[in-house]
Design an enzyme around this catalytic site. Structure first.
Site, PDB file in Angstrom:
ATOM      1  N   ASP A 128      39.103  39.361  27.435  1.00 59.62           N
ATOM      2  CA  ASP A 128      38.877  39.592  26.001  1.00 59.62           C
ATOM      3  C   ASP A 128      39.731  38.585  25.223  1.00 59.62           C
ATOM      4  O   ASP A 128      40.593  37.919  25.795  1.00 59.62           O
ATOM      5  CB  ASP A 128      39.253  41.044  25.631  1.00 59.62           C
ATOM      6  CG  ASP A 128      40.741  41.338  25.872  1.00 59.62           C
ATOM      7  OD1 ASP A 128      41.054  42.282  26.625  1.00 59.62           O
ATOM      8  OD2 ASP A 128      41.591  40.609  25.310  1.00 59.62           O
ATOM      9  N   HIS A 135      41.738  34.174  34.247  1.00 60.53           N
ATOM     10  CA  HIS A 135      40.484  34.679  34.825  1.00 60.53           C
ATOM     11  C   HIS A 135      39.301  34.377  33.906  1.00 60.53           C
ATOM     12  O   HIS A 135      38.257  35.008  34.024  1.00 60.53           O
ATOM     13  CB  HIS A 135      40.578  36.194  35.078  1.00 60.53           C
ATOM     14  CG  HIS A 135      41.537  36.549  36.179  1.00 60.53           C
ATOM     15  ND1 HIS A 135      41.989  37.835  36.382  1.00 60.53           N
ATOM     16  CD2 HIS A 135      42.153  35.781  37.119  1.00 60.53           C
ATOM     17  CE1 HIS A 135      42.820  37.847  37.427  1.00 60.53           C
ATOM     18  NE2 HIS A 135      42.942  36.621  37.875  1.00 60.53           N
ATOM     19  N   CYS A 148      26.058  22.381  36.635  1.00 61.44           N
ATOM     20  CA  CYS A 148      26.749  21.123  36.265  1.00 61.44           C
ATOM     21  C   CYS A 148      28.149  21.352  35.700  1.00 61.44           C
ATOM     22  O   CYS A 148      28.801  20.412  35.249  1.00 61.44           O
ATOM     23  CB  CYS A 148      25.889  20.345  35.250  1.00 61.44           C
ATOM     24  SG  CYS A 148      25.964  21.023  33.583  1.00 61.44           S
ATOM     25  N   CYS A 191      20.904  25.607  30.644  1.00 60.67           N
ATOM     26  CA  CYS A 191      22.180  24.979  30.296  1.00 60.67           C
ATOM     27  C   CYS A 191      21.875  23.949  29.202  1.00 60.67           C
ATOM     28  O   CYS A 191      20.930  23.156  29.353  1.00 60.67           O
ATOM     29  CB  CYS A 191      22.751  24.270  31.524  1.00 60.67           C
ATOM     30  SG  CYS A 191      24.033  23.065  31.135  1.00 60.67           S
TER      31      CYS A 191
HETATM   32  C1  BV8 Z   1      41.602  33.473  44.602  1.00 62.05           C
HETATM   33  C2  BV8 Z   1      36.871  38.781  36.768  1.00 62.05           C
HETATM   34  C3  BV8 Z   1      41.481  31.854  46.270  1.00 62.05           C
HETATM   35  C4  BV8 Z   1      36.805  38.746  35.299  1.00 62.05           C
HETATM   36  C5  BV8 Z   1      38.697  39.384  38.236  1.00 62.05           C
HETATM   37  C6  BV8 Z   1      46.226  36.512  48.362  1.00 62.05           C
HETATM   38  C7  BV8 Z   1      46.276  35.281  47.714  1.00 62.05           C
HETATM   39  C8  BV8 Z   1      45.160  34.792  47.024  1.00 62.05           C
HETATM   40  C9  BV8 Z   1      43.986  35.546  46.963  1.00 62.05           C
HETATM   41  C10 BV8 Z   1      43.941  36.776  47.589  1.00 62.05           C
HETATM   42  C11 BV8 Z   1      45.042  37.252  48.285  1.00 62.05           C
HETATM   43  N1  BV8 Z   1      44.714  38.464  48.791  1.00 62.05           N
HETATM   44  C12 BV8 Z   1      43.442  38.772  48.423  1.00 62.05           C
HETATM   45  C13 BV8 Z   1      42.934  37.752  47.708  1.00 62.05           C
HETATM   46  C14 BV8 Z   1      41.574  37.697  47.167  1.00 62.05           C
HETATM   47  C15 BV8 Z   1      41.475  38.278  45.767  1.00 62.05           C
HETATM   48  C16 BV8 Z   1      42.295  39.524  45.583  1.00 62.05           C
HETATM   49  O1  BV8 Z   1      43.392  39.479  45.031  1.00 62.05           O
HETATM   50  N2  BV8 Z   1      41.747  40.648  45.996  1.00 62.05           N
HETATM   51  C17 BV8 Z   1      42.431  41.916  45.803  1.00 62.05           C
HETATM   52  C18 BV8 Z   1      41.453  42.963  45.339  1.00 62.05           C
HETATM   53  C19 BV8 Z   1      43.144  42.275  47.099  1.00 62.05           C
HETATM   54  N3  BV8 Z   1      41.858  37.300  44.782  1.00 62.05           N
HETATM   55  C20 BV8 Z   1      40.915  36.412  44.379  1.00 62.05           C
HETATM   56  O2  BV8 Z   1      39.810  36.348  44.862  1.00 62.05           O
HETATM   57  C21 BV8 Z   1      41.311  35.434  43.287  1.00 62.05           C
HETATM   58  N4  BV8 Z   1      40.887  34.145  43.725  1.00 62.05           N
HETATM   59  O3  BV8 Z   1      42.694  33.805  44.953  1.00 62.05           O
HETATM   60  O4  BV8 Z   1      40.948  32.385  45.091  1.00 62.05           O
HETATM   61  C22 BV8 Z   1      41.020  30.474  46.360  1.00 62.05           C
HETATM   62  C23 BV8 Z   1      41.873  29.542  46.930  1.00 62.05           C
HETATM   63  C24 BV8 Z   1      41.441  28.263  47.023  1.00 62.05           C
HETATM   64  C25 BV8 Z   1      40.181  27.907  46.554  1.00 62.05           C
HETATM   65  C26 BV8 Z   1      39.346  28.847  45.994  1.00 62.05           C
HETATM   66  C27 BV8 Z   1      39.759  30.149  45.893  1.00 62.05           C
HETATM   67  C28 BV8 Z   1      40.538  35.682  41.977  1.00 62.05           C
HETATM   68  C29 BV8 Z   1      41.046  36.915  41.304  1.00 62.05           C
HETATM   69  C30 BV8 Z   1      40.305  37.094  39.964  1.00 62.05           C
HETATM   70  C31 BV8 Z   1      39.132  37.999  40.181  1.00 62.05           C
HETATM   71  N5  BV8 Z   1      38.491  38.304  38.918  1.00 62.05           N
HETATM   72  N6  BV8 Z   1      37.943  39.670  37.174  1.00 62.05           N
HETATM   73  C32 BV8 Z   1      36.532  40.125  34.791  1.00 62.05           C
HETATM   74  O5  BV8 Z   1      35.446  40.640  35.104  1.00 62.05           O
HETATM   75  O6  BV8 Z   1      37.420  40.672  34.109  1.00 62.05           O
HETATM   76  S1  BV8 Z   1      39.949  40.429  38.697  1.00 62.05           S
HETATM   77  C33 BV8 Z   1      40.097  41.795  37.715  1.00 62.05           C
HETATM   78  O7  BV8 Z   1      41.323  42.424  38.121  1.00 62.05           O
HETATM   79  C34 BV8 Z   1      40.299  41.459  36.257  1.00 62.05           C
HETATM   80  O8  BV8 Z   1      40.361  40.085  35.978  1.00 62.05           O
HETATM   81  C35 BV8 Z   1      41.651  42.065  35.945  1.00 62.05           C
HETATM   82  O9  BV8 Z   1      42.293  41.342  34.993  1.00 62.05           O
HETATM   83  C36 BV8 Z   1      42.305  41.934  37.264  1.00 62.05           C
HETATM   84  C37 BV8 Z   1      43.573  42.712  37.449  1.00 62.05           C
HETATM   85  O10 BV8 Z   1      43.341  44.037  37.042  1.00 62.05           O
HETATM   86  P1  BV8 Z   1      44.371  44.645  35.970  1.00 62.05           P
HETATM   87  O11 BV8 Z   1      44.331  43.819  34.751  1.00 62.05           O
HETATM   88  O12 BV8 Z   1      45.697  44.835  36.623  1.00 62.05           O
HETATM   89  O13 BV8 Z   1      43.703  46.036  35.636  1.00 62.05           O
HETATM   90  P2  BV8 Z   1      43.826  47.381  36.494  1.00 62.05           P
HETATM   91  O14 BV8 Z   1      42.794  48.326  36.008  1.00 62.05           O
HETATM   92  O15 BV8 Z   1      43.891  47.049  37.950  1.00 62.05           O
HETATM   93  O16 BV8 Z   1      45.272  47.954  36.089  1.00 62.05           O
HETATM   94  C38 BV8 Z   1      45.500  48.365  34.752  1.00 62.05           C
HETATM   95  C39 BV8 Z   1      46.974  48.716  34.664  1.00 62.05           C
HETATM   96  O17 BV8 Z   1      47.261  49.043  33.297  1.00 62.05           O
HETATM   97  C40 BV8 Z   1      47.333  49.936  35.492  1.00 62.05           C
HETATM   98  O18 BV8 Z   1      48.539  49.682  36.192  1.00 62.05           O
HETATM   99  C41 BV8 Z   1      47.543  51.037  34.455  1.00 62.05           C
HETATM  100  O19 BV8 Z   1      48.598  51.929  34.816  1.00 62.05           O
HETATM  101  C42 BV8 Z   1      47.986  50.249  33.245  1.00 62.05           C
HETATM  102  N7  BV8 Z   1      47.635  50.873  31.961  1.00 62.05           N
HETATM  103  C43 BV8 Z   1      46.540  51.637  31.679  1.00 62.05           C
HETATM  104  N8  BV8 Z   1      46.605  52.034  30.375  1.00 62.05           N
HETATM  105  C44 BV8 Z   1      47.741  51.494  29.857  1.00 62.05           C
HETATM  106  C45 BV8 Z   1      48.392  50.758  30.861  1.00 62.05           C
HETATM  107  N9  BV8 Z   1      49.567  50.125  30.650  1.00 62.05           N
HETATM  108  C46 BV8 Z   1      50.102  50.208  29.418  1.00 62.05           C
HETATM  109  N10 BV8 Z   1      49.538  50.894  28.397  1.00 62.05           N
HETATM  110  C47 BV8 Z   1      48.361  51.542  28.589  1.00 62.05           C
HETATM  111  N11 BV8 Z   1      47.806  52.233  27.567  1.00 62.05           N
END
Ligand code: BV8
Length: 229
Positions: free
Chosen positions: A90, A105, A116, A132
């Site tokens: 956002d 992200h 492209c 595109c």
């Molecule tokens: C990559 C798309 C490699 C956009 C998203 C180790 C190293 C590298 C990679 C990995 C690794 N292990 C695993 C991986 C692969 C993977 C990964 O991490 N998987 C996980 C599930 C295990 N990572 C990837 O694939 C990443 N890419 O590393 O590429 C590479 C290397 C070389 C060449 C090519 C590639 C890409 C990661 C990005 C994926 N895209 N989203 C969209 O649709 O939004 S991820 C998605 O999760 C969102 O982007 C989001 O931002 C992100 C994290 O989530 P959070 O923001 O933390 O949200 P969540 O709901 O989880 O938590 C909310 C928190 O807020 C909670 O704690 C809650 O308590 C708190 N909360 C709630 N209300 C409040 C609050 N806090 C305060 N006040 C409140 N009111």
């Protein structure tokens, strides 16, 4: 005092935008493999575009909250010493007045050509046949980083982390890498680390200090402390 601030869905929760992993989170309603991976895009682009069209409309109708406003104030006062790295797609940090924001992200208001790599401002809604504007291919996708894709501007982020005096993580569960690894990167380079989150996250114990509470309360409180220094 150089500060790097990582934000996640939790900072936008009180603006009405869904988080991913809370009980009614987005990933409980949409399987992430189907809507946030290149494989899901290849299998059913219409479903992916539908998912992002809905989120784009929601994000466009959302307003920044007191936490976004507090970070914008801090950035304005510590001119040039604050970097906001957001996992959020956002534009609420910018809507609150922040100017130095890295969207690692990607962004809902950005469009990308899957053929492209041309980028342009996203239309309100996208359909698989949208051509595109540069190469004409029917390959319009949201300019967001899916699982398995490389997050944006990682070298700038890692450089800033190494040069910071303080790393603050706000509203993120610490489940997604590489963002979840930033606290260890920072700590390894002697940078002080602070977590502000509704509840303890997966990585809370890695932080020098962790405070729990809603972002609209604990972020303005922390910013007030910083501005009183
Ligand atoms: C990559 C798309 C490699 C956009 C998203 C180790 C190293 C590298 C990679 C990995 C690794 N292990 C695993 C991986 C692969 C993977 C990964 O991490 N998987 C996980 C599930 C295990 N990572 C990837 O694939 C990443 N890419 O590393 O590429 C590479 C290397 C070389 C060449 C090519 C590639 C890409 C990661 C990005 C994926 N895209 N989203 C969209 O649709 O939004 S991820 C998605 O999760 C969102 O982007 C989001 O931002 C992100 C994290 O989530 P959070 O923001 O933390 O949200 P969540 O709901 O989880 O938590 C909310 C928190 O807020 C909670 O704690 C809650 O308590 C708190 N909360 C709630 N209300 C409040 C609050 N806090 C305060 N006040 C409140 N009111």
């Amino acid at each position: 005092m150089r500060v790097v601030i990582l934000t996640g869905a939790g900072i936008s929760a009180e603006s009405g935008l869904g988080t991913f992993r809370d009980e009614d989170g987005l990933w409980t309603r949409y399987p992430l493999e189907e809507v946030a991976t290149p494989q899901g895009w290849a299998r059913d682009p219409a479903r992916v575009l539908e998912f992002y069209n809905a989120r784009r409309a929601q994000a466009a109708a959302a307003r920044p909250n007191a936490a976004h406003a507090a970070l914008a104030r801090l950035e304005a006062r510590l001119d040039g010493q604050v970097l906001i790295v957001t996992q959020n797609v956002d534009a609420l940090h910018e809507a609150a007045g922040a100017r130095n924001v890295i969207h690692m992200h990607g962004r809902l208001d950005g469009a990308l050509c899957a053929i492209c790599d041309h980028r342009w401002p996203a239309p309100g809604t996208m359909a698989p046949a949208d051509p595109c504007p540069s190469c004409g291919a029917p390959a319009t996708r949201p300019d967001v980083v899916w699982f398995g894709e490389m997050p944006y501007r990682m070298d700038e982020i890692l450089m800033a982390l190494g040069q910071a005096d303080l790393f603050v993580s706000i509203g993120t569960s610490g489940e997604v890498y590489p963002a979840a690894g930033f606290v260890e990167e920072a700590a390894a380079q002697g940078v002080r680390t602070l977590e502000l989150n509704l509840e303890a996250s997966r990585g809370s114990r890695l932080f020098d200090e962790a405070r729990q509470g809603p972002a609209t309360r604990i972020v303005p409180e922390w910013v007030a402390e910083m501005l009183a220094l």
